[in-house]
Design a protein around this motif. Sequence first.
Motif, short mmCIF file in Angstrom:
data_model
loop_
_atom_site.label_atom_id
_atom_site.label_comp_id
_atom_site.label_asym_id
_atom_site.label_seq_id
_atom_site.Cartn_x
_atom_site.Cartn_y
_atom_site.Cartn_z
N ARG A 170 47.81 25.32 3.09
CA ARG A 170 47.68 24.50 4.31
C ARG A 170 47.41 23.03 3.99
NH1 ARG A 170 49.37 28.56 5.52
NH2 ARG A 170 51.15 27.18 5.16
N LEU A 171 46.97 22.75 2.76
CA LEU A 171 46.82 21.35 2.39
C LEU A 171 48.15 20.63 2.44
CD1 LEU A 171 44.32 21.66 -0.60
CD2 LEU A 171 43.85 20.73 1.68
N GLN A 172 49.23 21.33 2.10
CA GLN A 172 50.55 20.73 2.21
C GLN A 172 50.81 20.29 3.65
OE1 GLN A 172 52.93 19.92 -0.01
NE2 GLN A 172 54.17 19.11 1.68
N ASP A 173 50.37 21.10 4.61
CA ASP A 173 50.54 20.74 6.02
C ASP A 173 49.73 19.51 6.37
OD1 ASP A 173 52.19 23.04 7.20
OD2 ASP A 173 50.62 24.11 6.13
N LEU A 174 48.53 19.40 5.83
CA LEU A 174 47.74 18.20 6.08
C LEU A 174 48.41 16.96 5.51
CD1 LEU A 174 44.09 19.43 5.45
CD2 LEU A 174 45.03 18.60 7.59
N TRP A 175 48.93 17.07 4.31
CA TRP A 175 49.61 15.93 3.71
C TRP A 175 50.87 15.56 4.51
CZ3 TRP A 175 48.53 19.07 -1.21
CH2 TRP A 175 47.26 18.75 -1.70
N GLU A 176 51.55 16.57 5.05
CA GLU A 176 52.71 16.30 5.91
C GLU A 176 52.28 15.53 7.16
OE1 GLU A 176 55.91 16.95 5.56
OE2 GLU A 176 55.99 18.30 3.84
N LEU A 177 51.16 15.93 7.74
CA LEU A 177 50.67 15.25 8.94
C LEU A 177 50.24 13.82 8.63
CD1 LEU A 177 48.59 18.02 10.76
CD2 LEU A 177 50.81 17.08 11.44
N GLN A 178 49.67 13.61 7.45
CA GLN A 178 49.31 12.23 7.06
C GLN A 178 50.56 11.35 6.98
OE1 GLN A 178 47.24 13.00 3.37
NE2 GLN A 178 45.25 13.16 4.37
N ASP A 179 51.60 11.86 6.36
CA ASP A 179 52.85 11.09 6.25
C ASP A 179 53.44 10.85 7.63
OD1 ASP A 179 52.54 11.12 3.51
OD2 ASP A 179 53.98 12.75 3.18
N MET A 180 53.40 11.88 8.48
CA MET A 180 53.94 11.74 9.82
C MET A 180 53.19 10.67 10.61
SD MET A 180 52.86 12.59 13.12
CE MET A 180 51.63 13.82 12.74
#
Length: 270
Positions: A170-180
């Motif tokens: 789920r950290l990958q999802d957090l990093w995706e949200l940061q980029d978004m």
Amino acid sequence: MDPEKTAPFELGRGEDACLLLHGFTGSPWDVRPLGEALAARGLYVRAPQLPGHGSTPEALLSVSHRDWAQAAAQALLSLRGYRRIFVAGLSMGALLALRLAADYPEQVQGLALVAPALRFKGPHMWLLKRLRRHGLLERVKPWVYKTGTDVSDPAVLAEAPILPAFPSARLQDLWELQDMAMSVVNRVRSPALVAVAEQDHVVDPACGQVLVRGLTASPQVRFISLSAGFHIIPRDKGGPLLASEVGSFFDRLRPAPAETTPTRPAAGTP
């Protein structure tokens, strides 16, 4: 986690509404004091529980950032019919709030971005991100374990519902949200308040100023930095000041109450 504590909530009544979004591995409990303060000012407040949150670590295995974004959008659209709609988000919730404001500019009339999780703090998260770049994250560390939450008030910490672990995927999802969030911040046209805790141990407080500089299309940006308390600002020592600042900021964006003219008695009445 105690399901009664982590449950979604609705508070207050009024012509204007606020959507409250909690952070990663958190729950509506984290933002309830802010919701109560806004409801006391005459707002209807809704705080949903994001998918996979508020129950067990395993519940986060089958969700992603897309589910969280979809749930936030559905909650926002369910508020149609209110005179003004505001969105306030804590940590990851602030990233979701940014996307809502960019995607639904006509629905979001104001934002409160609290401890925005644009960049994590500390060497541990840096190491996990490096493992992810080499494709090793989930093999080397499938779970990230937690022993507490970032609150300075010992009484609050003692009663806080804490998820003991979460899947490292789920950290990958957090990093995706940061980029978004960084990709849409310049499209946000809502007035925005950005609040950070100077002693935050989870996210870098400097992220607040990054957002302030990035909100170039926002007609009004207010920045506050709180010296008291840690990351979970609404529940910590800086919570009352945060609630006052957010409430006053939203009040200034609400229409003034219509002035009423005394009714003149009809002719012949006493």
